[in-house]
Scaffold this motif. Structure first.
Motif, PDB file in Angstrom:
ATOM      1  N   ASP A 203      46.288  -8.017   8.281  1.00 37.07           N
ATOM      2  CA  ASP A 203      45.138  -8.362   8.125  1.00 37.07           C
ATOM      3  C   ASP A 203      45.092  -9.660   8.561  1.00 37.07           C
ATOM      4  O   ASP A 203      43.660 -10.735   9.139  1.00 37.07           O
ATOM      5  N   GLU A 204      46.339 -10.274   8.019  1.00 36.19           N
ATOM      6  CA  GLU A 204      46.529 -12.452   8.926  1.00 36.19           C
ATOM      7  C   GLU A 204      47.014 -11.917  10.179  1.00 36.19           C
ATOM      8  O   GLU A 204      45.775 -13.316  10.431  1.00 36.19           O
ATOM      9  N   ILE A 205      47.008 -11.357  11.429  1.00 40.08           N
ATOM     10  CA  ILE A 205      47.512 -11.651  12.472  1.00 40.08           C
ATOM     11  C   ILE A 205      45.790 -11.119  12.795  1.00 40.08           C
ATOM     12  O   ILE A 205      45.308 -12.000  13.762  1.00 40.08           O
ATOM     13  N   ILE A 206      45.413 -10.512  12.703  1.00 43.65           N
ATOM     14  CA  ILE A 206      43.837 -10.122  13.511  1.00 43.65           C
ATOM     15  C   ILE A 206      42.518 -10.730  12.671  1.00 43.65           C
ATOM     16  O   ILE A 206      42.114 -11.276  14.130  1.00 43.65           O
ATOM     17  N   GLN A 207      42.877 -12.127  11.652  1.00 37.54           N
ATOM     18  CA  GLN A 207      42.003 -13.254  11.952  1.00 37.54           C
ATOM     19  C   GLN A 207      42.728 -14.183  12.530  1.00 37.54           C
ATOM     20  O   GLN A 207      41.718 -15.352  13.109  1.00 37.54           O
ATOM     21  N   LEU A 208      44.280 -14.428  12.844  1.00 31.32           N
ATOM     22  CA  LEU A 208      44.547 -15.747  13.849  1.00 31.32           C
ATOM     23  C   LEU A 208      43.772 -15.176  14.621  1.00 31.32           C
ATOM     24  O   LEU A 208      44.047 -16.381  15.324  1.00 31.32           O
ATOM     25  N   ALA A 209      43.645 -13.981  15.196  1.00 32.50           N
ATOM     26  CA  ALA A 209      43.394 -14.164  16.876  1.00 32.50           C
ATOM     27  C   ALA A 209      42.126 -13.941  17.089  1.00 32.50           C
ATOM     28  O   ALA A 209      41.399 -13.629  17.574  1.00 32.50           O
ATOM     29  N   GLY A 210      41.094 -14.262  15.538  1.00 39.49           N
ATOM     30  CA  GLY A 210      39.466 -14.514  15.620  1.00 39.49           C
ATOM     31  C   GLY A 210      38.682 -13.364  15.386  1.00 39.49           C
ATOM     32  O   GLY A 210      37.470 -13.406  16.004  1.00 39.49           O
ATOM     33  N   ALA A 211      39.170 -12.415  15.381  1.00 38.10           N
ATOM     34  CA  ALA A 211      38.640 -10.502  15.035  1.00 38.10           C
ATOM     35  C   ALA A 211      38.856 -10.116  13.223  1.00 38.10           C
ATOM     36  O   ALA A 211      38.954 -11.688  12.496  1.00 38.10           O
ATOM     37  N   ALA A 212      37.616  -9.981  13.157  1.00 36.13           N
ATOM     38  CA  ALA A 212      37.408  -9.167  11.362  1.00 36.13           C
ATOM     39  C   ALA A 212      38.334  -7.564  11.135  1.00 36.13           C
ATOM     40  O   ALA A 212      38.581  -7.396  12.467  1.00 36.13           O
ATOM     41  N   ASN A 213      38.852  -8.049  10.061  1.00 42.06           N
ATOM     42  CA  ASN A 213      39.723  -6.903   9.461  1.00 42.06           C
ATOM     43  C   ASN A 213      38.644  -5.265   9.354  1.00 42.06           C
ATOM     44  O   ASN A 213      37.758  -6.279   8.148  1.00 42.06           O
ATOM     45  N   ALA A 214      39.028  -4.539   9.594  1.00 42.59           N
ATOM     46  CA  ALA A 214      37.327  -3.732   9.437  1.00 42.59           C
ATOM     47  C   ALA A 214      37.595  -3.127   8.023  1.00 42.59           C
ATOM     48  O   ALA A 214      36.499  -2.189   7.677  1.00 42.59           O
ATOM     49  N   VAL A 215      38.324  -2.913   7.779  1.00 39.36           N
ATOM     50  CA  VAL A 215      38.636  -2.653   5.965  1.00 39.36           C
ATOM     51  C   VAL A 215      39.482  -3.959   5.188  1.00 39.36           C
ATOM     52  O   VAL A 215      39.960  -4.380   5.085  1.00 39.36           O
ATOM     53  N   SER A 216      38.282  -4.022   4.257  1.00 39.95           N
ATOM     54  CA  SER A 216      38.151  -4.984   3.820  1.00 39.95           C
ATOM     55  C   SER A 216      38.499  -4.837   1.687  1.00 39.95           C
ATOM     56  O   SER A 216      37.656  -5.887   1.199  1.00 39.95           O
TER      57      SER A 216
END
Length: 317
Positions: A203-216
């Motif tokens: 979840d954090e690496i997805i956000q660090l990359a500028g994306a959104a986790n599809a599962v929240s």
């Protein structure tokens, strides 16, 4: 191992630790159990956790390492040079204590619990390093490991380099105008996808990359049903490379639920080295940058050169 032999091992290792007290560094570390751990000697350290091992090598402390776990894949020399105590969640107390350690550094979540209880009873300082998936958590991890080893200046050098890389990553992330929805899939078992929710490294690496986790809507890793996969509408599926057990793109595209998602329609599947992507060690900013450029290829021409300060820094002395 019989109880008698285990007690003899505990007494032996405890005696070694007491004998080393004559060379005490007088270091105290506050660890993930909210305890203060006194460290008298870090000359024989066992590292349990790939990120910890990576930090120790980056700090030039590989000479003090007498054992590592199977997640310690970087640098590659670690597995070649050091005795292996097994997988971090299936550690054998006998295997660790047989190396006569004076310090054990273990990432939070190491186990099983019975093994950790035996290691604590052995009176060898056992430091559980907090696993907080955030930029600040990463910097604090480096500083804690460095402090436990008595090399605060080296740890500050490395944390400064990591902070510089994170700043460059932040600048890249600011150029993302429309975050894509990424679903991290650990595995497909009997057609059921094990998917990362909140409060995970994925979840954090997805956000660090500028994306959104599809599962929240949940924390941790959980199996996800077909209806939930379709409803999540991931634009990209992300996974990790792990040899023959790696999840393959074709398996995602052929899955009845994923086949109905934008990710399958666009053939958008990314797999990266597991420790690099999820380890939250010194290379995390570089991993997030690599993921970002895979998610947003157009950024490659806008981002300039990402000169990793971690790669150029000399924090080993």
């Amino acid at each position: 191992m019989t109880i008698c032999r285990m007690l003899m091992r505990i007494m032996l290792v405890g005696g070694l630790a007491l004998g080393a007290a004559a060379h005490a560094d007088g270091i105290t570390v506050h660890d993930a159990r909210n305890r203060d751990i006194a460290i008298n000697d870090a000359a024989r350290t066992v590292s349990i956790g790939g990120a910890i091992t990576e930090i120790l090598y980056a700090l030039g402390l590989d000479g003090r390492l007498v054992g590592i776990d199977t997640t310690s894949l970087y640098p590659p020399a670690a597995l070649r040079e050091k005795p292996n105590v097994g997988y971090m969640r299936q550690i054998s107390a006998e295997g660790v204590l047989g190396l006569n350690p004076t310090l054990i550094l273990a990432v939070q979540g190491s186990g099983p619990r019975e093994t950790m209880d035996v290691l604590e009873t052995a009176k060898v300082p056992l430091v559980l390093v907090p696993e907080t998936f955030s930029e600040q958590g990463l910097l604090e991890k480096i500083r804690l490991v460095g402090h436990a080893m008595g090399v605060d200046a080296r740890a500050e050098c490395l944390s400064t380099a990591v902070a510089s890389d994170l700043t460059q990553l932040r600048e890249l992330r600011a150029r993302v105008t429309k975050p894509v929805r990424v679903m991290f899939v650990m595995s497909l078992l009997n057609g059921r996808a094990m998917v990362a929710g909140r409060k995970t490294a994925a979840d954090e690496i997805i956000q660090l990359a500028g994306a959104a986790n599809a599962v929240s809507d949940y924390d941790g890793y959980k199996p996800m049903g077909d209806e939930a996969i379709v409803a999540a509408k991931p634009d990209v599926v992300l996974s990790i490379e792990r040899g023959a057990d790696s999840l393959q793109a074709d398996a995602i595209y052929a899955h009845p639920a994923f086949a109905l998602t934008p990710a399958a329609g666009a053939k958008a599947f990314i797999a990266m080295d597991g420790l690099y992507l999820l380890g939250f060690g010194p290379r995390t900013a570089a991993a997030a940058r690599d993921l970002s450029l895979k998610l947003y290829p157009a950024l490659a021409g806008q981002s300039g050169s990402f000169a990793s300060a971690v790669l150029s820094a000399n924090c080993r002395q």
